[in-house]
Design a protein around this motif. Sequence first.
Motif, short mmCIF file in Angstrom:
data_model
loop_
_atom_site.label_atom_id
_atom_site.label_comp_id
_atom_site.label_asym_id
_atom_site.label_seq_id
_atom_site.Cartn_x
_atom_site.Cartn_y
_atom_site.Cartn_z
N UNK A 101 0.87 -1.19 0.00
CA UNK A 101 0.00 0.00 0.00
C UNK A 101 0.90 1.23 0.00
N UNK A 102 0.78 2.05 -1.02
CA UNK A 102 1.62 3.24 -1.15
C UNK A 102 1.35 4.22 -0.02
N UNK A 103 0.11 4.30 0.44
CA UNK A 103 -0.22 5.21 1.52
C UNK A 103 0.46 4.77 2.83
N UNK A 104 0.42 3.47 3.09
CA UNK A 104 1.04 2.95 4.32
C UNK A 104 2.56 3.15 4.29
N UNK A 105 3.18 2.83 3.16
CA UNK A 105 4.64 2.99 3.09
C UNK A 105 5.04 4.44 3.20
N UNK A 106 4.19 5.35 2.70
CA UNK A 106 4.48 6.78 2.85
C UNK A 106 4.39 7.19 4.32
N UNK A 107 3.42 6.64 5.02
CA UNK A 107 3.29 6.93 6.46
C UNK A 107 4.51 6.43 7.23
N UNK A 108 4.95 5.22 6.90
CA UNK A 108 6.06 4.60 7.65
C UNK A 108 7.41 5.22 7.26
N UNK A 109 7.67 5.29 5.97
CA UNK A 109 9.01 5.68 5.51
C UNK A 109 9.09 7.10 4.97
N UNK A 110 7.98 7.81 4.99
CA UNK A 110 7.97 9.17 4.44
C UNK A 110 8.78 10.14 5.28
N UNK A 111 8.94 11.34 4.76
CA UNK A 111 9.75 12.39 5.40
C UNK A 111 9.15 12.85 6.73
N UNK A 112 7.87 12.78 6.89
CA UNK A 112 7.21 13.32 8.09
C UNK A 112 7.47 12.50 9.30
#
Length: 112
Positions: A101-112
């Motif tokens: 899931x792109x949204x989940x990976x963004x939450x986990x590994x994203x800049x924020x």
Amino acid sequence: MEKKELYDGFLTLEKRAQQMLREIAAMKDDMAETLERNAELEIENKHLRQHLAELEKDDNKTSDGGVELSKSKQNLESLYNEGFHVCPMFYGQRRVNDEPCAFCTEIIYGEN
């Protein structure tokens, strides 16, 4: 004749002593080389252990950019790896066939 035998005995003893001194000197040189090699190996071993510790430390980091995850993101990653969504849209729902899931990976590994 007794004096000649005594003199010959001393000559033989002298030759043996000289040969023994050469052997002792050779053994001393071999021992010095062995000790030097041992010291080099101990230093190399120490450096390899340090390098191994650094590699193990790096294993705790993610492969995405090499950034270490905070405790909360590690928890989210754990849930995600167990097959659950961690994104706000589908939070807590099971991922179908463990698809990414792109949204989940963004939450986990994203800049924020």
